[in-house]
Design a protein around this motif. Structure first.
Motif, PDB file in Angstrom:
ATOM      1  N   ALA A  73     -14.022  -9.950 -45.235  1.00  0.00           N
ATOM      2  CA  ALA A  73     -14.474  -8.712 -44.593  1.00  0.00           C
ATOM      3  C   ALA A  73     -13.373  -7.650 -44.625  1.00  0.00           C
ATOM      4  N   LEU A  74     -12.141  -8.052 -44.348  1.00  0.00           N
ATOM      5  CA  LEU A  74     -11.017  -7.111 -44.414  1.00  0.00           C
ATOM      6  C   LEU A  74     -10.793  -6.628 -45.841  1.00  0.00           C
ATOM      7  N   ASN A  75     -10.903  -7.527 -46.783  1.00  0.00           N
ATOM      8  CA  ASN A  75     -10.715  -7.188 -48.197  1.00  0.00           C
ATOM      9  C   ASN A  75     -11.759  -6.164 -48.646  1.00  0.00           C
ATOM     10  N   ALA A  76     -12.992  -6.337 -48.199  1.00  0.00           N
ATOM     11  CA  ALA A  76     -14.065  -5.393 -48.552  1.00  0.00           C
ATOM     12  C   ALA A  76     -13.831  -4.038 -47.876  1.00  0.00           C
ATOM     13  N   ASP A  77     -13.482  -4.071 -46.591  1.00  0.00           N
ATOM     14  CA  ASP A  77     -13.297  -2.828 -45.839  1.00  0.00           C
ATOM     15  C   ASP A  77     -12.097  -2.018 -46.312  1.00  0.00           C
ATOM     16  N   TRP A  78     -10.985  -2.677 -46.571  1.00  0.00           N
ATOM     17  CA  TRP A  78      -9.730  -1.977 -46.836  1.00  0.00           C
ATOM     18  C   TRP A  78      -9.381  -1.841 -48.311  1.00  0.00           C
ATOM     19  N   ARG A  79      -9.898  -2.738 -49.149  1.00  0.00           N
ATOM     20  CA  ARG A  79      -9.532  -2.694 -50.564  1.00  0.00           C
ATOM     21  C   ARG A  79     -10.742  -2.545 -51.478  1.00  0.00           C
ATOM     22  N   ALA A  80     -11.937  -2.503 -50.896  1.00  0.00           N
ATOM     23  CA  ALA A  80     -13.185  -2.414 -51.666  1.00  0.00           C
ATOM     24  C   ALA A  80     -13.272  -3.535 -52.698  1.00  0.00           C
ATOM     25  N   GLU A 118     -13.310 -13.987 -42.584  1.00  0.00           N
ATOM     26  CA  GLU A 118     -12.624 -12.860 -41.950  1.00  0.00           C
ATOM     27  C   GLU A 118     -11.802 -12.065 -42.958  1.00  0.00           C
ATOM     28  N   ASP A 149     -14.607  -7.534 -53.359  1.00  0.00           N
ATOM     29  CA  ASP A 149     -15.515  -8.565 -52.858  1.00  0.00           C
ATOM     30  C   ASP A 149     -14.801  -9.908 -52.774  1.00  0.00           C
TER      31      ASP A 149
END
Length: 195
Positions: free
Chosen positions: A76-83, A73, A85
């Motif tokens: 996914a947030l790290n990818a969505d909000w901070r680009a 989870e 991986d």
């Protein structure tokens, strides 16, 4: 020691976190007992920090969310909000992030100040929304031994880091990171706090 402040806490712990993590985290992951522990801790920290806050973040009551999740989870947030991986240990989503646009923070309505309504005829003050803290319990569990303590303390350490971010602290350089970590340590070592 400063008095705790009024806090509306939305607490959630992922029920899919494994039994080993639940044992290591103790009551801090329990939906009921954990909510009480986190509420007490965070409201106490907000009370301690009150005199240090800029005027736009001073309020008689606060609201924030705390979610304890797994690596998937938070990744996914790290990818969505901070680009970025992969998972990280803690993310803070400030509701009052002045960097998002050029508008000033919303002022507290005058009715929210108890001094303006000593009889309480307008009801309780609307809490100032600070935002959300999301902590990966799995990442925290991997990090804790390297920091020389258990999972419970690592979770509190990450929560203090997230709270300071919600209150405007940042660490773009080594000096500001050192100052932020020192402030976290003072929060964590306040008398009456869990060890």
């Amino acid at each position: 020691m400063a008095a705790p402040v009024d806090l509306d806490l939305a607490f959630a712990a992922d029920p899919e976190l494994g039994p080993e993590l639940r044992r290591a985290a103790g009551a801090w992951l329990d939906p009921l007992e954990g909510a009480d522990l986190w509420h007490s801790l965070l409201s106490g920290w907000l009370g301690q920090l009150a005199s240090e806050l800029p005027p736009q973040l001073r309020a008689p009551a606060y609201s924030l969310g705390l979610s304890l999740v797994g690596d998937a989870e938070i990744a996914a947030l790290n990818a969505d909000w901070r680009a970025q991986d992969g998972p990280t240990d803690v993310l803070a989503f400030a509701a009052r992030d002045e960097g998002l646009d050029d508008t000033p923070p919303l002022p507290m309505p005058s009715w929210a100040d108890p001094e303006d309504d000593p009889a309480g005829s307008r009801g309780p003050a609307e809490p100032l929304e600070l935002g959300d803290i999301v902590i990966s319990v799995e990442t925290a569990s991997r990090q804790a031994p390297g920091h020389g303590h258990g999972l419970e303390r690592e979770l509190r350490f990450l929560a203090s880091h997230g709270l300071l971010h919600l209150l405007g602290w940042d660490h773009p350089d080594e000096a500001s990171l050192t100052a932020m970590l020192a402030r976290q340590e003072r929060l964590l070592t306040t008398p009456g706090q869990p060890e």
